[in-house]
Design a protein around this motif. Structure first.
Motif, PDB file in Angstrom:
ATOM      1  N   THR A  17       1.231  -1.449  -0.144  1.00 14.13           N
ATOM      2  CA  THR A  17       0.326  -0.111   0.268  1.00 14.13           C
ATOM      3  C   THR A  17       0.692   0.816  -0.004  1.00 14.13           C
ATOM      4  OG1 THR A  17      -0.320   0.042   2.608  1.00 14.13           O
ATOM      5  CG2 THR A  17      -1.570  -1.312   1.315  1.00 14.13           C
ATOM      6  N   SER A  18       1.818   1.113   0.669  1.00 11.39           N
ATOM      7  CA  SER A  18       3.032   2.889   0.240  1.00 11.39           C
ATOM      8  C   SER A  18       4.235   2.354  -0.715  1.00 11.39           C
ATOM      9  CB  SER A  18       3.964   2.738   1.565  1.00 11.39           C
ATOM     10  OG  SER A  18       4.350   1.481   1.751  1.00 11.39           O
ATOM     11  N   ASN A  19       4.010   1.018  -1.767  1.00 11.04           N
ATOM     12  CA  ASN A  19       4.374   0.948  -2.904  1.00 11.04           C
ATOM     13  C   ASN A  19       6.186   0.783  -2.420  1.00 11.04           C
ATOM     14  OD1 ASN A  19       2.709   1.039  -4.807  1.00 11.04           O
ATOM     15  ND2 ASN A  19       2.206   3.591  -4.456  1.00 11.04           N
ATOM     16  N   GLN A  20       5.907   0.319  -1.460  1.00 13.47           N
ATOM     17  CA  GLN A  20       7.555   0.504  -1.252  1.00 13.47           C
ATOM     18  C   GLN A  20       8.159  -1.068  -1.847  1.00 13.47           C
ATOM     19  OE1 GLN A  20       9.413   2.227   0.608  1.00 13.47           O
ATOM     20  NE2 GLN A  20       7.692   3.672   0.165  1.00 13.47           N
ATOM     21  N   THR A  21       9.724  -1.581  -2.048  1.00 11.40           N
ATOM     22  CA  THR A  21      10.442  -3.000  -2.371  1.00 11.40           C
ATOM     23  C   THR A  21      10.315  -3.068  -1.062  1.00 11.40           C
ATOM     24  OG1 THR A  21      12.463  -1.854  -2.739  1.00 11.40           O
ATOM     25  CG2 THR A  21      10.971  -1.632  -4.333  1.00 11.40           C
ATOM     26  N   GLN A  22      10.916  -3.437  -0.187  1.00 14.72           N
ATOM     27  CA  GLN A  22      11.197  -3.841   0.983  1.00 14.72           C
ATOM     28  C   GLN A  22       9.774  -3.773   1.751  1.00 14.72           C
ATOM     29  OE1 GLN A  22      13.498  -5.773   2.137  1.00 14.72           O
ATOM     30  NE2 GLN A  22      13.616  -5.558  -0.142  1.00 14.72           N
ATOM     31  N   PRO A  23       8.934  -4.946   2.660  1.00 14.61           N
ATOM     32  CA  PRO A  23       8.557  -4.599   3.958  1.00 14.61           C
ATOM     33  C   PRO A  23       8.945  -3.911   4.918  1.00 14.61           C
ATOM     34  CG  PRO A  23       9.164  -6.519   3.928  1.00 14.61           C
ATOM     35  CD  PRO A  23       9.275  -5.874   2.553  1.00 14.61           C
ATOM     36  N   PRO A  24       8.642  -2.901   5.558  1.00 18.41           N
ATOM     37  CA  PRO A  24       8.775  -2.288   7.324  1.00 18.41           C
ATOM     38  C   PRO A  24       8.961  -3.150   8.240  1.00 18.41           C
ATOM     39  CG  PRO A  24       6.390  -1.686   6.648  1.00 18.41           C
ATOM     40  CD  PRO A  24       6.764  -3.015   5.364  1.00 18.41           C
ATOM     41  N   CYS A  25       9.774  -3.341   9.131  1.00 21.16           N
ATOM     42  CA  CYS A  25      10.023  -3.886   9.818  1.00 21.16           C
ATOM     43  C   CYS A  25       8.349  -3.696  10.841  1.00 21.16           C
ATOM     44  CB  CYS A  25      10.933  -3.623  11.133  1.00 21.16           C
ATOM     45  SG  CYS A  25      11.227  -4.675  12.652  1.00 21.16           S
ATOM     46  N   THR A  26       8.021  -4.745  11.304  1.00 28.15           N
ATOM     47  CA  THR A  26       6.456  -4.811  12.057  1.00 28.15           C
ATOM     48  C   THR A  26       6.681  -5.678  13.231  1.00 28.15           C
ATOM     49  OG1 THR A  26       5.250  -6.647  10.727  1.00 28.15           O
ATOM     50  CG2 THR A  26       5.294  -3.966  10.363  1.00 28.15           C
ATOM     51  N   VAL A  27       5.703  -5.357  14.033  1.00 27.68           N
ATOM     52  CA  VAL A  27       5.775  -5.991  15.798  1.00 27.68           C
ATOM     53  C   VAL A  27       4.546  -6.690  16.534  1.00 27.68           C
ATOM     54  CG1 VAL A  27       8.348  -5.456  16.042  1.00 27.68           C
ATOM     55  CG2 VAL A  27       5.949  -3.191  17.195  1.00 27.68           C
ATOM     56  N   ARG A  44      -7.378 -12.231  16.389  1.00 28.23           N
ATOM     57  CA  ARG A  44      -6.946 -10.991  15.704  1.00 28.23           C
ATOM     58  C   ARG A  44      -6.711 -10.376  16.337  1.00 28.23           C
ATOM     59  NH1 ARG A  44     -12.954  -9.954  14.366  1.00 28.23           N
ATOM     60  NH2 ARG A  44     -12.220  -6.790  13.857  1.00 28.23           N
ATOM     61  N   GLY A  45      -5.254  -9.562  15.398  1.00 23.61           N
ATOM     62  CA  GLY A  45      -4.235  -9.205  16.443  1.00 23.61           C
ATOM     63  C   GLY A  45      -4.265  -7.578  14.918  1.00 23.61           C
ATOM     64  N   LEU A  46      -2.937  -7.042  16.144  1.00 26.90           N
ATOM     65  CA  LEU A  46      -2.851  -6.070  15.529  1.00 26.90           C
ATOM     66  C   LEU A  46      -1.075  -5.428  15.124  1.00 26.90           C
ATOM     67  CD1 LEU A  46      -3.572  -2.620  15.381  1.00 26.90           C
ATOM     68  CD2 LEU A  46      -3.144  -2.247  17.724  1.00 26.90           C
ATOM     69  N   PHE A  47      -0.455  -5.447  14.692  1.00 29.75           N
ATOM     70  CA  PHE A  47       0.525  -5.326  14.241  1.00 29.75           C
ATOM     71  C   PHE A  47       0.947  -3.792  13.582  1.00 29.75           C
ATOM     72  CE2 PHE A  47      -1.626  -9.217  13.655  1.00 29.75           C
ATOM     73  CZ  PHE A  47      -0.649 -10.130  14.031  1.00 29.75           C
ATOM     74  N   VAL A  48       2.613  -3.317  14.125  1.00 30.23           N
ATOM     75  CA  VAL A  48       2.927  -1.707  13.950  1.00 30.23           C
ATOM     76  C   VAL A  48       4.124  -1.823  13.897  1.00 30.23           C
ATOM     77  CG1 VAL A  48       2.924   0.275  14.938  1.00 30.23           C
ATOM     78  CG2 VAL A  48       1.067  -0.960  16.685  1.00 30.23           C
ATOM     79  N   ALA A  49       3.885  -0.973  12.124  1.00 30.67           N
ATOM     80  CA  ALA A  49       5.218  -1.058  11.958  1.00 30.67           C
ATOM     81  C   ALA A  49       6.370   0.116  12.040  1.00 30.67           C
ATOM     82  CB  ALA A  49       5.924  -0.262  10.013  1.00 30.67           C
ATOM     83  N   VAL A  50       7.294  -0.105  13.139  1.00 30.28           N
ATOM     84  CA  VAL A  50       8.392   0.483  13.514  1.00 30.28           C
ATOM     85  C   VAL A  50       9.538   0.759  12.506  1.00 30.28           C
ATOM     86  CG1 VAL A  50       7.457  -0.428  15.547  1.00 30.28           C
ATOM     87  CG2 VAL A  50       9.546  -1.623  14.596  1.00 30.28           C
ATOM     88  N   LYS A  51      10.150   1.718  13.395  1.00 29.39           N
ATOM     89  CA  LYS A  51      11.514   2.130  12.878  1.00 29.39           C
ATOM     90  C   LYS A  51      12.492   1.525  13.149  1.00 29.39           C
ATOM     91  CE  LYS A  51      10.181   6.318  11.196  1.00 29.39           C
ATOM     92  NZ  LYS A  51       9.550   6.096   9.722  1.00 29.39           N
TER      93      LYS A  51
END
Length: 148
Positions: free
Chosen positions: A82-92, A141-148
């Motif tokens: 959805t963000s048109n990136q080539t790598q997935p973000p780190c998610t937790v 059912r879960g919530l996952f968040v991208a982190v820097k």
């Protein structure tokens, strides 16, 4: 048929995560694949006897790990797309709830399916299920968040 590489193999081949790390020889090493419609992910995973809670039944903690990692990869893949990136973000994992609906046999492969419920910025809510022999044995059912 062309063999599809898993999200883990494509984007994190050196990961040592217990649930999904390809580089963890003692881990579960799940392989999440994108469904042809690109609206969900799926995985087939084969238990071993050391994954059992008692003979013939899969351990609940293993079920939770399978659902957690598969859902997390679904969220990361969704955010990447959805963000048109080539790598997935780190998610937790921010939170997840597993419902164990029935004992899960450990003598046959299990199937995981996950899809996005909603996205708010860098937060993705996922719904997933684990099935064995055509029956849903557990849901998540879960919530996952991208982190820097």
């Amino acid at each position: 048929m062309i063999e599809q590489k898993s999200l883990q193999e494509l984007y994190a081949p050196n990961s040592i995560c217990f649930g999904c790390g390809p580089a963890n020889k003692n881990g579960l090493r799940i392989q999440s694949l994108v469904a042809p419609d690109e609206k969900s992910t799926f995985c087939t995973w084969t238990p071993q006897n050391y994954h059992e809670a008692f003979p013939g039944m899969l351990n609940g903690g293993i079920i939770g790990s399978l659902l957690d990692c598969h859902s997390n990869w679904t969220a990361a893949w969704h955010l990447m797309k959805t963000s048109n990136q080539t790598q997935p973000p780190c998610t937790v994992t921010a939170e997840f709830t597993v419902k164990l609906l029935r004992p899960t046999p450990s003598i046959k492969p299990v199937n995981l399916v996950a899809h996005v419920l909603q996205t708010t910025g860098s937060r993705v809510e996922i719904e997933a299920s684990l099935q064995s022999e055509g029956q849903v044995c557990a849901t998540c059912r879960g919530l996952f968040v991208a982190v820097k």
